[in-house]
Design an enzyme around this catalytic site. Structure first.
Site, mmCIF file in Angstrom:
data_model
loop_
_atom_site.group_PDB
_atom_site.id
_atom_site.type_symbol
_atom_site.label_atom_id
_atom_site.label_comp_id
_atom_site.label_asym_id
_atom_site.label_seq_id
_atom_site.Cartn_x
_atom_site.Cartn_y
_atom_site.Cartn_z
ATOM 1 N N HIS A 234 0.764 -1.232 0.009
ATOM 2 C CA HIS A 234 -0.237 -0.055 -0.124
ATOM 3 C C HIS A 234 0.875 1.237 0.062
ATOM 4 O O HIS A 234 1.831 1.359 0.767
ATOM 5 C CB HIS A 234 -0.489 -0.205 1.125
ATOM 6 C CG HIS A 234 -1.867 0.965 1.008
ATOM 7 N ND1 HIS A 234 -1.811 2.275 1.268
ATOM 8 C CD2 HIS A 234 -3.416 0.695 0.824
ATOM 9 C CE1 HIS A 234 -2.931 2.889 1.108
ATOM 10 N NE2 HIS A 234 -3.992 2.102 0.979
ATOM 11 N N ARG A 281 -1.952 0.615 -7.511
ATOM 12 C CA ARG A 281 -1.040 0.710 -6.360
ATOM 13 C C ARG A 281 0.708 0.295 -6.704
ATOM 14 O O ARG A 281 1.480 0.645 -6.094
ATOM 15 C CB ARG A 281 -1.457 -0.337 -5.199
ATOM 16 C CG ARG A 281 -2.448 0.372 -4.322
ATOM 17 C CD ARG A 281 -3.045 -0.653 -3.415
ATOM 18 N NE ARG A 281 -4.193 0.090 -2.830
ATOM 19 C CZ ARG A 281 -5.073 -0.440 -2.152
ATOM 20 N NH1 ARG A 281 -4.590 -1.529 -1.373
ATOM 21 N NH2 ARG A 281 -5.955 0.044 -1.509
ATOM 22 N N HIS A 342 0.805 -4.935 2.343
ATOM 23 C CA HIS A 342 -0.558 -4.996 2.695
ATOM 24 C C HIS A 342 -1.353 -5.974 2.410
ATOM 25 O O HIS A 342 -2.196 -6.509 3.269
ATOM 26 C CB HIS A 342 -0.861 -3.546 1.705
ATOM 27 C CG HIS A 342 -2.397 -3.288 1.984
ATOM 28 N ND1 HIS A 342 -2.745 -2.680 3.417
ATOM 29 C CD2 HIS A 342 -3.497 -3.065 1.139
ATOM 30 C CE1 HIS A 342 -4.075 -2.172 3.312
ATOM 31 N NE2 HIS A 342 -4.541 -2.573 2.006
ATOM 32 N N ARG A 377 -3.966 -6.359 -6.860
ATOM 33 C CA ARG A 377 -5.408 -6.290 -6.451
ATOM 34 C C ARG A 377 -5.756 -4.913 -6.936
ATOM 35 O O ARG A 377 -5.259 -3.849 -6.537
ATOM 36 C CB ARG A 377 -5.755 -6.392 -5.220
ATOM 37 C CG ARG A 377 -6.939 -6.411 -4.458
ATOM 38 C CD ARG A 377 -7.098 -6.892 -3.100
ATOM 39 N NE ARG A 377 -6.233 -5.947 -2.156
ATOM 40 C CZ ARG A 377 -6.684 -4.934 -1.563
ATOM 41 N NH1 ARG A 377 -8.133 -4.582 -1.456
ATOM 42 N NH2 ARG A 377 -5.966 -4.566 -0.929
HETATM 43 C C1 SIN Z 1 -7.098 1.779 1.652
HETATM 44 O O1 SIN Z 1 -8.168 2.247 2.334
HETATM 45 O O2 SIN Z 1 -6.696 2.493 1.043
HETATM 46 C C2 SIN Z 1 -7.276 0.307 1.711
HETATM 47 C C3 SIN Z 1 -8.320 -0.222 0.769
HETATM 48 C C4 SIN Z 1 -7.806 -1.820 0.333
HETATM 49 O O3 SIN Z 1 -6.443 -2.071 0.483
HETATM 50 O O4 SIN Z 1 -8.525 -2.340 -0.578
#
Ligand code: SIN
Length: 516
Positions: A234, A281, A342, A377
């Protein structure tokens, strides 16, 4: 509200209590009794900590095909399109069901779902409850399971191993971490809902319990695994120099206008992708790494000041007050951020009914690999995947009740073992050793040499730890280390086998892949 009258005598156990485990339990409890085993309290799951929300194509301008396209694009060509379509077609009924179960998603002034935007989405499509969706949804589901006559909850129960007979899973050896007794619990159906493995990495957004248990349990009984090399980072975890906390700065903040900037306050993401700070991401995390190297810094900045104090307080209370705790006023100053491990995009291979390759074993949620995430994802697709496939697992069991009842397992050996009371730590390896090895060698940017080094080290650690467990017994601490190492071995071996850069798997020296 719930009756226990017309249940089958099928025995089901569900390991894990995140969104997919809880939702599966609620659906399966309509026709069977079942037990949920959770190694900590039920609220200690990745889902509970999910901030963003649940992606669903519910907006007026949006469509199922647009959500499918965004998911496939983010997945970098490796998604299972059939599974993606299945998930997204089932998004609306599942969200509506969560509402029926009492979840109160935020609404706009027209009483429609208030849809937020996250990275890689071409429309606003994330249903949410402020910036703490996971906590709110999970609290509601926990309330339901705690009051359901067909559901038994066993917290502080750590699954040591799955039990197999004639190549089928027939239950699990489970350690009660309060009494320190291991017992065999037999079942006709075992469902893995054990979540992810963020704790394999030094910087991660997960709770400490995310130690890869399900991947290790499944691979120890020979279940087919896939896509384990795809570890999603993330882009924006709050940077705290002493790592006091792992506070996720939700992508929804970027969806509301926050921008990634360098130390001079210059936006840099448009250099790398047309979607800027809201690119998928994998691209954002890699671009950030480049910028951090260019600046010689351990962090970059997220500028949310343009959103305004009132909106930040009202719509992002978790982030606003979590940063305040560290003397950061996000309405006035930029937030230091760093990418952090993440989500594991791969896992135990499952079909549309959440069945694994091993008889009687199902997997749902992050531990499963339905194929919907491919190599990376799409944001907020994971809670959606969790509920859609939990529901189809329960439906499939219900539809096949008669067949399942015919081949019902009869419990074989009773087993009970009391662990030594003086549980000692491992002298072979620590969590930090594993985290550093993976962070340095299986991170956002990998090298062939680094991956080979990790492979060697992990195999040495595993060998020595297995010997240590023989002497000290199957305690939770040692087994979590074993699960971490076995999951790390899966990530490493899948990464070494991949011969091209895809999504979250990026090897710098692409001419020296070690594919043999
Ligand atoms: C976020 O709120 O940035 C995380 C959402 C996710 O990982 O799908």
């Amino acid at each position: 509200m719930y009756s226990s009258s017309s249940t089958s005598s099928l025995k089901i156990i569900c390991i894990g209590g995140g969104i997919s485990g809880l939702y599966f339990a609620i659906k399966a409890a309509e026709f069977s009794k079942l037990t949920i085993y959770s190694k900590d309290e039920l609220s200690e799951s990745n889902s509970y900590h999910a901030k963003g929300g649940i992606a669903a194509p519910l907006g007026d301008e949006d469509s199922i095909s647009s959500h499918i396209n965004d998911t496939l694009l983010a997945g970098d060509g490796l998604c299972n399109e059939n599974a993606v379509r299945f998930m997204i077609q089932n998004a609306r009924p599942c969200i509506e069901d969560l509402v029926t179960l009492g979840t109160e998603f935020n609404k706009d002034k027209n009483q429609q779902f208030d849809l937020s935007r996250e990275g890689g989405h071409s429309h606003n499509r994330v249903v949410h409850i402020k910036d703490e969706t996971g906590k709110e949804v999970i609290n509601r589901l926990i309330e339901i399971v705690r009051n359901h006559p067909n559901i038994t909850i066993k917290e502080h129960h750590f699954v040591v191993d799955l039990i197999t007979e004639n190549s089928s899973v027939v239950g699990a050896s489970i350690l009660n971490t309060q009494s320190q007794i291991i017992e065999n619990h037999y079942a006709d159906i075992t469902v893995l809902a054990t979540g992810g493995a963020g704790n394999l990495y030094s910087f991660n957004t997960n709770p400490p319990s995310a130690t890869g248990d399900g991947y290790a349990l499944a691979s120890r009984v020979g279940a087919t695994m896939m896509n384990m090399e795809f570890v999603q980072f993330h882009p924006t975890m709050l940077y705290l120099p002493n790592r006091e906390d792992n506070i996720l700065i939700s992508e929804a903040l970027r969806g509301a206008g926050a921008q990634l900037k360098d130390s001079k306050g210059i936006q840099f993401m448009y250099k790398y992708h047309a979607m800027g700070s809201l690119a998928p991401r994998d691209i954002v995390s890699r671009s950030m790494l480049k910028e951090m190297q260019r600046e010689g810094s351990d962090f970059l900045y997220l500028d949310a000041t343009s959103i305004g104090e009132q909106k930040l307080r009202e719509e992002f209370p978790f982030i606003y007050y979590a940063c305040k705790k560290y003397d950061i006023d996000i309405s006035k100053e930029m937030i230091r951020v760093v990418p952090a491990a993440h989500y594991i995009c791969g896992g135990v291979t499952t079909d549309l009914d959440a069945k694994t390759s091993v008889n009687n074993l199902y997997a749902v949620g992050e531990v499963a690999c339905t194929g919907v995430h491919g190599a990376n994802r799409l944001a907020s697709n994971s809670l959606l995947e969790g509920i859609v496939f939990a529901s189809s697992a329960a439906n499939s069991i219900k539809e096949n009740l008669e067949i399942l009842m015919q081949r019902k397992n009869t419990p074989s050996k009773e087993y009970s073992e009391k662990l030594q009371s003086n549980i000692s730590k491992s002298s072979v390896v620590s969590k930090v050793d594993i985290q550093q090895l993976l962070w340095n060698n299986l991170g956002i940017v990998r090298t062939a040499i680094g991956m080979k080094l990790a492979e060697k080290k992990l195999s040495e650690w595993k060998q020595n730890l297995v010997e240590e467990i023989k002497i000290k017994g199957r305690n939770r601490q040692l087994y979590e280390l074993l699960n971490m190492i076995e999951t790390a071995i899966l990530i490493t071996s899948f990464a070494l086998r991949r011969t091209e850069n895809k999504g979250t798997h990026f090897v710098e020296e692409s001419d020296v892949f070690l594919a043999d």
